[in-house]
Design an enzyme around this catalytic site. Structure first.
Site, PDB file in Angstrom:
ATOM      1  NE  ARG A  97      68.072  58.631  47.612  1.00 30.37           N
ATOM      2  CZ  ARG A  97      67.606  59.883  47.654  1.00 30.37           C
ATOM      3  NH1 ARG A  97      68.176  60.790  48.437  1.00 30.37           N
ATOM      4  NH2 ARG A  97      66.596  60.232  46.886  1.00 30.37           N
ATOM      5  N   GLY A 106      64.163  55.298  38.075  1.00 28.96           N
ATOM      6  CA  GLY A 106      63.760  53.931  38.406  1.00 28.96           C
ATOM      7  C   GLY A 106      64.555  52.842  37.717  1.00 28.96           C
ATOM      8  CG  MET A 108      70.818  52.098  37.581  1.00 31.11           C
ATOM      9  SD  MET A 108      72.305  53.050  37.434  1.00 31.11           S
ATOM     10  CE  MET A 108      71.692  54.694  37.495  1.00 31.11           C
ATOM     11  NE  ARG A 341      63.835  64.019  38.614  1.00 33.52           N
ATOM     12  CZ  ARG A 341      63.743  62.727  38.864  1.00 33.52           C
ATOM     13  NH1 ARG A 341      64.806  61.978  38.888  1.00 33.52           N
ATOM     14  NH2 ARG A 341      62.580  62.161  39.090  1.00 33.52           N
ATOM     15  NE  ARG A 637      65.475  71.875  -8.098  1.00 29.74           N
ATOM     16  CZ  ARG A 637      65.386  70.855  -7.263  1.00 29.74           C
ATOM     17  NH1 ARG A 637      66.366  70.613  -6.411  1.00 29.74           N
ATOM     18  NH2 ARG A 637      64.323  70.094  -7.262  1.00 29.74           N
ATOM     19  CB  SER A 788      70.727  77.625  -2.716  1.00 32.12           C
ATOM     20  OG  SER A 788      69.870  76.998  -1.797  1.00 32.12           O
ATOM     21  CB  CYS A 856      67.083  75.045  -0.608  1.00 33.63           C
ATOM     22  SG  CYS A 856      68.043  74.275  -1.908  1.00 33.63           S
TER      23      CYS A 856
HETATM   24  P1  ADP Z   1      64.934  56.787  42.605  1.00 31.74           P
HETATM   25  O1  ADP Z   1      66.145  57.301  41.921  1.00 31.74           O
HETATM   26  O2  ADP Z   1      64.384  55.539  41.996  1.00 31.74           O
HETATM   27  O3  ADP Z   1      63.917  57.858  42.826  1.00 31.74           O
HETATM   28  P2  ADP Z   1      65.780  57.176  45.318  1.00 31.74           P
HETATM   29  O4  ADP Z   1      67.216  57.034  45.606  1.00 31.74           O
HETATM   30  O5  ADP Z   1      65.303  58.575  45.168  1.00 31.74           O
HETATM   31  O6  ADP Z   1      65.410  56.303  44.055  1.00 31.74           O
HETATM   32  O7  ADP Z   1      65.051  56.456  46.509  1.00 31.74           O
HETATM   33  C1  ADP Z   1      63.849  55.737  46.457  1.00 31.74           C
HETATM   34  C2  ADP Z   1      62.879  56.244  47.497  1.00 31.74           C
HETATM   35  O8  ADP Z   1      63.426  56.217  48.774  1.00 31.74           O
HETATM   36  C3  ADP Z   1      62.483  57.680  47.253  1.00 31.74           C
HETATM   37  O9  ADP Z   1      61.128  57.851  47.529  1.00 31.74           O
HETATM   38  C4  ADP Z   1      63.309  58.431  48.230  1.00 31.74           C
HETATM   39  O10 ADP Z   1      62.724  59.643  48.576  1.00 31.74           O
HETATM   40  C5  ADP Z   1      63.389  57.466  49.403  1.00 31.74           C
HETATM   41  N1  ADP Z   1      64.607  57.673  50.177  1.00 31.74           N
HETATM   42  C6  ADP Z   1      65.857  57.646  49.714  1.00 31.74           C
HETATM   43  N2  ADP Z   1      66.749  57.943  50.679  1.00 31.74           N
HETATM   44  C7  ADP Z   1      66.042  58.138  51.808  1.00 31.74           C
HETATM   45  C8  ADP Z   1      66.387  58.494  53.157  1.00 31.74           C
HETATM   46  N3  ADP Z   1      67.650  58.686  53.513  1.00 31.74           N
HETATM   47  N4  ADP Z   1      65.406  58.619  54.044  1.00 31.74           N
HETATM   48  C9  ADP Z   1      64.118  58.414  53.663  1.00 31.74           C
HETATM   49  N5  ADP Z   1      63.731  58.092  52.435  1.00 31.74           N
HETATM   50  C10 ADP Z   1      64.668  57.950  51.503  1.00 31.74           C
HETATM   51 MG    MG Z   2      69.293  68.224  -5.632  1.00 32.15          MG
HETATM   52 MG    MG Z   3      64.077  59.477  43.703  1.00 36.38          MG
END
Ligand code: ADP
Ligand code: MG
Ligand code: MG
Length: 903
Positions: A97, A106, A108, A341, A637, A788, A856
């Site tokens: 991943r 999404g 990469m 996150r 002014r 100013s 200002c």
């Molecule tokens: P993105 O950054 O596009 O969310 P992810 O790396 O999170 O991509 O992975 C894409 C999908 O695959 C996500 O739904 C994630 O939860 C799932 N996934 C990733 N790694 C695993 C894993 N080891 N087992 C099961 N599902 C996974």
């Molecule tokens: Mg001026």
């Molecule tokens: Mg993800």
């Protein structure tokens, strides 16, 4: 990082990292590590650092010792799992991943089920007891691997899968059984062989290594580059790679996969938000292949997993002390956490959530103030589209400049000007705009383009004008010649059709979406009492956070206002006085004729008569403003722009005179006027006869203005008021200029005090807006009670360009080329203009420690700039009335050491 033996560590176990290591491990890796160390159920795995990615991108090959380090960590992983990668009898499978420091959702690639091949698929079937599951996993691997690693067009796989479904007379994956999926695998493998001239790799380790490199490569995929440019993410940061033991949501109805938020990222409301999909893997949830169920349904499907998920979300919230978003999978009733996150949220939710977290005891009010930004507050002050009405949503482009605009679609600048001229509201629609479209952009309610990002011409210029803009709506085909655009689904919008565009979300509708004033503005206006029932959560949160910011800030906040109405509004919005009251607006309208008389005056008497006629009008203006700002400072002014701005346009007038002459009755008055216009015409008015220069060469002009101020103040005092005028001289570059005006002003003030029998104390100070003034601030402060900083002119003069000319002409190109990240008129150029401000502050305070210091220019309401003005030690910022709350908030955030807002 280098260990004791001099070898670089390219790979980290999850248990070795933490959430603070995003730069090295990427956001996904850092948070997987954090969750692992919290004891949450994360499948084991390891992270290859962004350092390794950068090495790969620079050198074109992976670091020589990376393979060995991967082998070490893979062995550890195999040991922990009791399985070997791709073992034919009982394979360990992993996902590979991507995950950069900055979230690039999404953008990469990720490959699941690495380790499956023609043999291990049978082992997986035996171990899991499900042939169908094994073949489903295998076909997913070939599909994702084929697309991501082998660069095969994904459509080929999608078509092949559809074909099998069609043959079985179904449109759901779930209706395919093991034999069908084995058939799919066969077809996929054929596609690989045909497209690549090689078979799908059967060696699990080769699969792993190729997938890792593919993730590195995906950093430079076209869409990732585009995304980074738009979001201003540095292009050389690189991505980390996470190798994670697979868990399976596609094992049957007791398994599934989902996404969740710990509270609603749209409103901040608490509750269970998310989607769940039974018997599915990874991307199926977001891909919309099958219908997901709302997360609360999981309680019915699998109470055990649901309860654990809720406990985990609570745990994450209290640990991160913020809203989190989550990806999870349930494998045979067991919950696995795959990602978390701190979640993105809307501006409204940011405020509501911050105060909720305070009430839950997770953060204090100081932290709540740090958690929101002035930009977010600014967004909440625009009028809003309300749902309802029957407008049809067409598409979503980029939210380039906030606001809600409704108007008839027009496709050329000329039409925009023409239609707006007859009172119609229009939205200018272009593929992209260029400087020729400027007039149309000004005339339009908003601007919509189908091409270009947030630094395109349309976006930059619209933001500069505070005009609503949606840009880069790529799904629209704009045909300016045909005066129409086509939306997805074929809807055609032709000239004159009403459309609505939302610059805060990028959405575009056909038809009129109803708008309402923002509740936050109604609160500032005093129309909503934050303590009453009428106040919603948002208003209450904004009130609490701003009140707290006020209690913490050191910077005062004043406003730029030239009318009693603006003064009153700004005071309601929290302004502590006026930092800039321009007087040129008071010379317009019917008073223009008096100004003409002043300019055309022959001899002292005529000139004095013109001035005497202007004075009472000016006095009345000041009187009303002093009344609204009673007890608070009002910085007036003296006249700044060149006089010819008050005269007719040279070309227009020449034509009028010529026409009159041709018709045989020359117009004497206009002839005189034309001579004056010619005389006063300047090549570079910005650098011409204006400001203090005007005060010095037009006898009696500044004295008249000072007299008007003094008379108004005297009258207010007699009426029991408390006027606090401050007289500000523009464009001073040398202390001698200021001294001359000061002498004259003090004389006038004394005369008025004498004549009226009341004291009229007024500070006399100067703008610092010419570089020379900043450089000689120490001398200038001898004669000034306040400074100013006029950062608009100071920016123009420091860079040597005039705003009106450059913004439309080449700023977008400069932004595109990265010469500056943001327009120096929007956010102060700290290195250049900021340096001059600093020199001015230091010089001024050396000469006069109690010198009052303010700013200002428009930067007074810009979040980042406010932080700078706080740091450099100014006493106040002054900005337009609507920016006052933003400046209050940012001044509080600056005092609390919050990060600059950025963008
Ligand atoms: P993105 O950054 O596009 O969310 P992810 O790396 O999170 O991509 O992975 C894409 C999908 O695959 C996500 O739904 C994630 O939860 C799932 N996934 C990733 N790694 C695993 C894993 N080891 N087992 C099961 N599902 C996974
Ligand atoms: Mg001026
Ligand atoms: Mg993800």
């Amino acid at each position: 990082m280098t260990s004791g033996t001099g070898r670089t560590t390219w790979v980290y176990e999850f248990s070795q990292g933490s959430k603070d290591q995003k730069d090295l491990l990427g956001g996904k890796g850092a948070n997987l590590a954090e969750m692992t160390n919290l004891g949450l159920p994360v499948p084991p795995g390891f992270t290859i650092t962004t350092d390794a990615c950068r090495y790969y991108l620079e050198q074109g090959s992976t670091p020589p010792d990376l393979a060995d380090q991967v082998t070490e960590h893979l062995s550890a992983l195999e040991k922990a799992m009791g399985k070997t990668l791709g073992d034919p009898a009982d394979p360990l499978l992993v996902s590979v991943r991507s995950g950069a420091a900055a979230s690039m959702p999404g953008m990469m690639e990720t490959v699941l089920n690495v380790g499956l091949n023609d043999e291990s698929v049978r082992g997986l079937a035996a171990q899991s007891g499900s042939e169908r599951f094994a073949w489903d996993s295998y076909r997913r691997l070939i599909q994702m691997f084929g697309k991501t690693v082998l660069d095969i067009d994904g459509e080929l796989f999608a078509h092949a899968l559809d074909e099998v479904k069609r043959e079985q007379g179904t449109d759901s994956d779930l209706d395919l059984d093991a034999a069908h999926l084995e058939d799919v695998v066969g077809r996929f493998k054929a596609i690989v062989a045909e497209q690549c001239g090689r078979d799908f790799p059967q060696d699990p380790r080769e699969q792993l290594d190729l997938a890792i490199n593919a993730v590195f490569d995906s950093w430079n995929s076209e869409r990732a580059i585009l995304y980074r440019r738009r979001e201003r993410i540095p292009g050389d940061a690189g991505t980390a790679v996470n190798v994670v033991a697979m868990v399976f949501g596609n094992l049957g109805p007791d398994s599934g996969t989902g996404v969740a938020f710990t509270r609603d990222p749209g409103s901040g409301a608490q509750g269970v938000y998310g989607d769940y999909l039974q018997n599915a893997q990874g991307e199926d949830v977001v891909a919309g292949i099958r219908n997901t169920v709302p997360l609360p349904e999981l309680e019915r499907i699998d109470k055990g997993a649901y309860d654990e998920l809720l406990r985990t979300m609570e745990r994450l919230e209290s640990h991160y002390r913020d809203l989190c978003d989550i990806e999870f999978t349930v494998e045979r009733n067991k919950l696995w956490m795959l990602q978390t996150r701190v979640g993105k949220r809307t501006a409204a939710a940011a405020f509501v959530i911050a105060t909720q977290l305070v009430d839950e005891g997770l953060i204090d009010m100081d932290e709540a103030v740090r958690r929101v930004t002035g930009d977010q507050l600014g967004q909440l002050m625009f009028p809003r589209f309300v749902s309802g009405g029957d407008a049809q949503e067409l598409t979503q482009g980029m939210n380039a400049s906030p606001g809600a605009a409704v108007g008839k679609a027009v496709f050329s600048s000329e039409t925009a000007v023409e239609w707006a001229g007859r009172g119609e509201k229009v939205v200018l629609v272009r593929r992209e705009t260029n400087p020729d479209d400027l007039a149309g952009m000004i005339a339009a309610e908003g601007v919509l383009t189908s091409r270009g990002g947030k630094t395109s011409h349309a976006a930059v210029v619209a933001r500069g004008m505070g005009k609503t803009c949606v840009c880069g709506a790529e799904e629209l085909t704009v045909d300016t010649a045909g005066k129409k655009f086509t939306a997805p689904g074929g809807t055609e919008v032709t000239e004159g059709d009403v459309i609505s565009i939302d610059g805060s979300t990028g959405k575009v509708w056909l038809g009129e979406v109803p708008v309402e004033p923002s509740s936050v503005v109604r609160y500032f206006e005093g129309e909503i009492d934050p303590e009453s029932d009428e106040a919603d959560d948002l208003v209450r949160s904004v009130h609490r956070i701003l009140t707290h910011a006020d209690s913490r800030r050191r910077l005062g906040v004043r406003t730029n206002a030239d009318t009693p109405e603006d003064s009153a509004r700004a005071r309601r919005f929290g302004a502590q006085g006026i930092g800039l009251c321009r007087t040129e607006h008071m010379f317009l309208g019917e008073r223009r004729q008096l100004v003409e008389k002043l300019i055309l005056a022959e001899g002292d008497d005529e000139r004095q008569a013109a001035l005497d006629a202007l004075e009472p009008l000016q006095r009345q203006d000041f009187l009303e403003i002093f009344e609204e700002m009673d007890g608070l400072p009002v910085t007036v002014r003296l006249l700044d722009p060149p006089l010819h701005e008050f005269l007719p346009d040279l070309t227009d007038l020449s034509v009028r005179v010529a026409v009159a002459e041709a018709q045989g009755h020359p117009d004497e008055a206009n002839l005189r006027l034309l001579a004056a216009v010619r005389r006063l015409h300047e090549q570079n008015p910005m650098l011409g006869l204006r400001g203090v220069r005007l005060g010095l060469v037009v006898p009696g002009l500044f004295a008249m203005q000072v007299r008007a101020i003094a008379e108004a103040a005297a009258e207010r005092r007699k009426a029991g008021g408390d006027p606090r005028p401050e007289i500000m001289i523009p464009l001073v570059g040398a202390v001698q200029e200021l001294e001359a005006i000061r002498e004259e002003s003090e004389r006038v003030l004394a005369e008025v005090a004498e004549a009226r029998g009341v004291d009229v104390p007024a500070l006399i100070g100067t703008m610092i807006e010419v570089p020379r003034a900043a450089l000689t601030a120490e001398e200038i402060a001898q004669s000034a009670e306040f400074f100013s900083f006029g950062t608009n002119d100071l920016t123009q003069m420091t860079w040597g360009f005039s705003r009106d000319d450059v913004e439309a002409a080449f700023f977008h190109a400069y932004l595109d080329k990265g010469i500056f990240g943001i327009s120096p008129f929007e956010s102060l150029d700290l290195d250049g203009v900021g340096r001059l401000v600093q020199i001015g502050v230091e010089g001024g305070r050396r000469a006069r420690p109690d010198l009052k210091l303010g700013i200002c220019g428009e930067h007074g309401g810009d979040p980042d700039s406010v932080h700078f003005f706080h740091e450099v030690g100014l006493d106040y910022v002054s900005c337009s009335p609507f920016r006052v709350p933003v400046a209050r908030l940012e001044a509080g955030r600056a005092a609390l050491g919050a990060e600059r807002a950025g963008s």
